[in-house]
Enzyme design. Sequence first.
Site, PDB file in Angstrom:
ATOM      1  N   CYS A   1       2.674  -4.888   6.720  1.00  9.80           N
ATOM      2  CA  CYS A   1       2.488  -4.686   5.288  1.00  9.80           C
ATOM      3  C   CYS A   1       3.782  -4.217   4.623  1.00  9.80           C
ATOM      4  O   CYS A   1       4.795  -4.025   5.275  1.00  9.80           O
ATOM      5  CB  CYS A   1       1.392  -3.642   5.050  1.00  9.80           C
ATOM      6  SG  CYS A   1      -0.231  -4.147   5.623  1.00  9.80           S
TER       7      CYS A   1
ATOM      8  N   HIS B   1       0.818  -1.218   0.000  1.00 10.78           N
ATOM      9  CA  HIS B   1       0.000   0.000   0.000  1.00 10.78           C
ATOM     10  C   HIS B   1       0.844   1.258   0.000  1.00 10.78           C
ATOM     11  O   HIS B   1       2.058   1.216   0.195  1.00 10.78           O
ATOM     12  CB  HIS B   1      -0.979   0.000   1.176  1.00 10.78           C
ATOM     13  CG  HIS B   1      -0.349  -0.068   2.536  1.00 10.78           C
ATOM     14  ND1 HIS B   1       0.407   0.949   3.067  1.00 10.78           N
ATOM     15  CD2 HIS B   1      -0.397  -1.036   3.481  1.00 10.78           C
ATOM     16  CE1 HIS B   1       0.789   0.622   4.289  1.00 10.78           C
ATOM     17  NE2 HIS B   1       0.335  -0.586   4.564  1.00 10.78           N
TER      18      HIS B   1
END
Length: 164
Positions: free
Chosen positions: A139, A121
């Site tokens: 992440c 992301h």
Amino acid sequence: MRFVALLMAAGIALSACSPSKFKKYNGPQVTQILVDKSDRKMWLLHGTQALVQFDVDLGFAPDGHKEVEGDGKTPEGVYFIDRRNPNSAFHLSIGISYPNEQDRAKAAAMGESPGGDIFIHGGPVLFKDRNKADWTAGCISVTNKEMERIYAMVKDGTPIYIRK
């Protein structure tokens, strides 16, 4: 009435000027993604040819494989891109298929949850400046501009290899 028409025209003109976060890509297909955690690098590949390289931020506890929810680690191993979120709180995001069967079994043996919601992301919407490296909960993060490019280039089902 005339004022409303002027406001509508101004709104249309302004929206035409704002760039879209959804880009188009017409190059070679991305057939795999390679992430090297130790070097903080990610490559989008066509076969063995690197199409593009990115610097990445990882989970706040980057050493080792993700085992349980909340450990702050980025997983290691072979996964797949399995979903996308155009309305992510992190600009745009594409999902990684963590946890797999082995991840779930290992966490269950410890009496824990393996966690989930691991994505590639952009930066958080609430914070305009991210000066801290390895700030995610597990992440892989890139800049928003880079994420727009990745979002356009990578399709669901693409394998991702995450190594130490």
